[in-house]
Design an enzyme around this catalytic site. Structure first.
Site, PDB file in Angstrom:
ATOM      1  N   SER A  12       0.859  -1.191   0.000  1.00  8.66           N
ATOM      2  CA  SER A  12       0.000   0.000   0.000  1.00  8.66           C
ATOM      3  C   SER A  12       0.890   1.234   0.000  1.00  8.66           C
ATOM      4  O   SER A  12       1.648   1.457   0.954  1.00  8.66           O
ATOM      5  CB  SER A  12      -0.893   0.021   1.237  1.00  8.66           C
ATOM      6  OG  SER A  12      -1.402   1.337   1.396  1.00  8.66           O
ATOM      7  N   HIS A  37      -1.161  -1.280  -4.411  1.00 13.41           N
ATOM      8  CA  HIS A  37      -2.445  -0.991  -3.762  1.00 13.41           C
ATOM      9  C   HIS A  37      -2.543   0.506  -3.464  1.00 13.41           C
ATOM     10  O   HIS A  37      -1.670   1.080  -2.800  1.00 13.41           O
ATOM     11  CB  HIS A  37      -2.534  -1.814  -2.477  1.00 13.41           C
ATOM     12  CG  HIS A  37      -3.827  -1.708  -1.736  1.00 13.41           C
ATOM     13  ND1 HIS A  37      -4.940  -2.456  -2.065  1.00 13.41           N
ATOM     14  CD2 HIS A  37      -4.183  -0.963  -0.664  1.00 13.41           C
ATOM     15  CE1 HIS A  37      -5.925  -2.175  -1.223  1.00 13.41           C
ATOM     16  NE2 HIS A  37      -5.497  -1.259  -0.361  1.00 13.41           N
ATOM     17  N   ASP A  39      -4.829   3.440  -1.789  1.00  7.56           N
ATOM     18  CA  ASP A  39      -5.903   3.670  -0.823  1.00  7.56           C
ATOM     19  C   ASP A  39      -6.517   5.052  -1.016  1.00  7.56           C
ATOM     20  O   ASP A  39      -5.885   6.071  -0.723  1.00  7.56           O
ATOM     21  CB  ASP A  39      -5.347   3.560   0.603  1.00  7.56           C
ATOM     22  CG  ASP A  39      -5.105   2.119   0.996  1.00  7.56           C
ATOM     23  OD1 ASP A  39      -6.048   1.318   0.879  1.00  7.56           O
ATOM     24  OD2 ASP A  39      -3.976   1.794   1.412  1.00  7.56           O
ATOM     25  N   MET A  41      -9.217   7.741   0.110  1.00 10.07           N
ATOM     26  CA  MET A  41      -9.999   8.085   1.303  1.00 10.07           C
ATOM     27  C   MET A  41     -10.608   9.475   1.153  1.00 10.07           C
ATOM     28  O   MET A  41      -9.990  10.364   0.562  1.00 10.07           O
ATOM     29  CB  MET A  41      -9.100   8.063   2.533  1.00 10.07           C
ATOM     30  CG  MET A  41      -8.366   6.738   2.705  1.00 10.07           C
ATOM     31  SD  MET A  41      -7.445   6.724   4.234  1.00 10.07           S
ATOM     32  CE  MET A  41      -6.697   5.100   4.144  1.00 10.07           C
ATOM     33  N   HIS A  70      -8.404   0.917  -4.025  1.00 12.60           N
ATOM     34  CA  HIS A  70      -9.323   0.620  -2.914  1.00 12.60           C
ATOM     35  C   HIS A  70     -10.051   1.911  -2.543  1.00 12.60           C
ATOM     36  O   HIS A  70      -9.467   2.803  -1.930  1.00 12.60           O
ATOM     37  CB  HIS A  70      -8.470   0.083  -1.748  1.00 12.60           C
ATOM     38  CG  HIS A  70      -9.218  -0.194  -0.492  1.00 12.60           C
ATOM     39  ND1 HIS A  70      -8.585  -0.423   0.716  1.00 12.60           N
ATOM     40  CD2 HIS A  70     -10.546  -0.312  -0.239  1.00 12.60           C
ATOM     41  CE1 HIS A  70      -9.494  -0.655   1.649  1.00 12.60           C
ATOM     42  NE2 HIS A  70     -10.692  -0.578   1.100  1.00 12.60           N
ATOM     43  N   MET A  72     -12.313   4.016  -0.411  1.00  7.23           N
ATOM     44  CA  MET A  72     -12.961   4.154   0.901  1.00  7.23           C
ATOM     45  C   MET A  72     -13.675   5.493   0.885  1.00  7.23           C
ATOM     46  O   MET A  72     -13.271   6.461   1.555  1.00  7.23           O
ATOM     47  CB  MET A  72     -11.888   4.082   2.007  1.00  7.23           C
ATOM     48  CG  MET A  72     -11.325   2.680   2.162  1.00  7.23           C
ATOM     49  SD  MET A  72      -9.755   2.641   3.038  1.00  7.23           S
ATOM     50  CE  MET A  72      -8.646   2.937   1.670  1.00  7.23           C
ATOM     51  N   MET A 141     -11.231  -6.552   5.298  1.00  6.87           N
ATOM     52  CA  MET A 141     -10.465  -5.584   6.095  1.00  6.87           C
ATOM     53  C   MET A 141     -10.150  -6.198   7.457  1.00  6.87           C
ATOM     54  O   MET A 141     -11.064  -6.667   8.153  1.00  6.87           O
ATOM     55  CB  MET A 141     -11.264  -4.288   6.312  1.00  6.87           C
ATOM     56  CG  MET A 141     -11.468  -3.410   5.091  1.00  6.87           C
ATOM     57  SD  MET A 141      -9.966  -2.811   4.296  1.00  6.87           S
ATOM     58  CE  MET A 141      -9.129  -1.944   5.641  1.00  6.87           C
ATOM     59  N   ASP A 177      -6.397  -6.754   4.035  1.00 10.64           N
ATOM     60  CA  ASP A 177      -5.844  -5.405   4.142  1.00 10.64           C
ATOM     61  C   ASP A 177      -5.913  -4.932   5.588  1.00 10.64           C
ATOM     62  O   ASP A 177      -7.007  -4.812   6.146  1.00 10.64           O
ATOM     63  CB  ASP A 177      -6.654  -4.473   3.223  1.00 10.64           C
ATOM     64  CG  ASP A 177      -6.050  -3.086   3.097  1.00 10.64           C
ATOM     65  OD1 ASP A 177      -4.983  -2.836   3.686  1.00 10.64           O
ATOM     66  OD2 ASP A 177      -6.678  -2.260   2.393  1.00 10.64           O
TER      67      ASP A 177
HETATM   68  C1  DX5 Z   1      -6.268   1.104   5.694  1.00  7.25           C
HETATM   69  C2  DX5 Z   1      -5.800   0.860   4.276  1.00  7.25           C
HETATM   70  C3  DX5 Z   1      -4.652  -0.065   4.179  1.00  7.25           C
HETATM   71  C4  DX5 Z   1      -3.420   0.401   4.905  1.00  7.25           C
HETATM   72  C5  DX5 Z   1      -2.689  -0.821   5.375  1.00  7.25           C
HETATM   73  O1  DX5 Z   1      -7.394   1.887   5.687  1.00  7.25           O
HETATM   74  O2  DX5 Z   1      -6.859   0.346   3.490  1.00  7.25           O
HETATM   75  O3  DX5 Z   1      -4.366  -0.418   2.842  1.00  7.25           O
HETATM   76  O4  DX5 Z   1      -2.563   1.173   4.131  1.00  7.25           O
HETATM   77  O5  DX5 Z   1      -1.613  -0.414   6.153  1.00  7.25           O
HETATM   78  P1  DX5 Z   1      -0.876  -1.401   7.143  1.00  7.25           P
HETATM   79  O6  DX5 Z   1      -0.354  -2.547   6.334  1.00  7.25           O
HETATM   80  O7  DX5 Z   1       0.190  -0.558   7.728  1.00  7.25           O
HETATM   81  O8  DX5 Z   1      -1.901  -1.872   8.143  1.00  7.25           O
HETATM   82 ZN    ZN Z   2      -6.409  -0.537   1.409  1.00  5.11          ZN
END
Ligand code: DX5
Ligand code: ZN
Length: 233
Positions: A12, A37, A39, A41, A70, A72, A141, A177
């Site tokens: 990620s 990956h 993320d 947000m 991904h 969110m 998750m 994840d």
């Molecule tokens: C959390 C994200 C993850 C995050 C994982 O909301 O979706 O992808 O970056 O990070 P680690 O591996 O540090 O838990």
């Molecule tokens: Zn993620």
């Protein structure tokens, strides 16, 4: 060719150097990442803000493997086309993010991209039973989404086992994840997961100037996961 259920490592880039994404992506791929990956947000569905479509578009030329986006965000439907046009290979939406996950997955499929559905730790496996045929991947998750570096929530292991059974022979990946490390990867790999996202456990200790650490970190996660698969077989 049979469906690829081998272990895949998806760093990620939430844990990368935000001033240097191009070189960070090149470094993790050169060190053995299978997927990248991303993320996304929105400060609403999750309490953090990251990448809009222009950022994802800027990452695209650096990604030679597979860009896994991904989302969110809520609402999600108005932004699907923009993330598809930005160059995502897979777009994953949360079952909790909108009232009509079936419609959302249809909209992702309509862009020609692969579609993933994600479940938060508080959402039971059954919530996705009726949309599995629209999915290329289920994302379990193992932290509450929003931040890297959180502690692995163990209820995701049994949930993964259940989802693996629900999937049966269908060509659907299971991605994990949150809190994935060499210690937790074996638990989810033996439960049936094949794509392991890891942020801090890949990037910690390394840098674009010292990328060998990324390789070492990814090999440790992969070896632990593959070892657990062998033991379970
Ligand atoms: C959390 C994200 C993850 C995050 C994982 O909301 O979706 O992808 O970056 O990070 P680690 O591996 O540090 O838990
Ligand atoms: Zn993620």
């Amino acid at each position: 060719m049979s469906f690829d259920r081998s272990i895949k490592i998806a760093p990620s880039i939430l844990s990368a150097d935000f001033a240097d994404f191009g070189r960070e992506i090149q470094a993790i791929e050169a060190q053995g990442a299978d997927w990248v990956h991303v993320d996304v947000m929105d400060g609403h569905f999750v309490p953090n803000l990251t990448f809009g479509p222009p950022a994802v578009k800027a990452f695209r030329p650096h990604v030679k493997t597979f860009m896994d986006v991904h989302l969110m965000i809520a609402p999600v439907d108005p932004y699907i086309d923009a993330y598809a046009e930005a160059g995502a290979d897979m777009i994953t939406a949360h079952v909790e993010a909108g009232p009509h996950i079936h419609r959302t997955l249809q909209a992702i499929k309509a862009t020609g991209k692969m579609a993933g559905v994600s479940l938060n730790p508080g959402t039971p496996a059954e919530a996705i039973a009726d949309v599995l045929d629209l999915c290329d991947m289920v994302l379990v998750m193992t932290v509450n989404p929003g931040f890297g570096g959180q502690k692995f929530i163990h209820s995701g292991v049994e949930k993964t086992r259940k989802i693996r059974q629900m999937i049966g022979d269908r060509p659907i990946h299971i991605q994990i994840d949150g809190g994935v490390t060499p210690e937790t990867a074996p638990l989810v790999a033996s439960a049936g997961a094949d794509v392991l996202v890891a942020g801090s456990a890949v990037f910690n200790g390394g840098s674009v100037g010292n990328p060998d650490v990324y390789g070492k970190n990814m090999r440790a996660i992969r070896a632990a996961a593959e070892g657990a698969r062998k033991d379970a077989a």
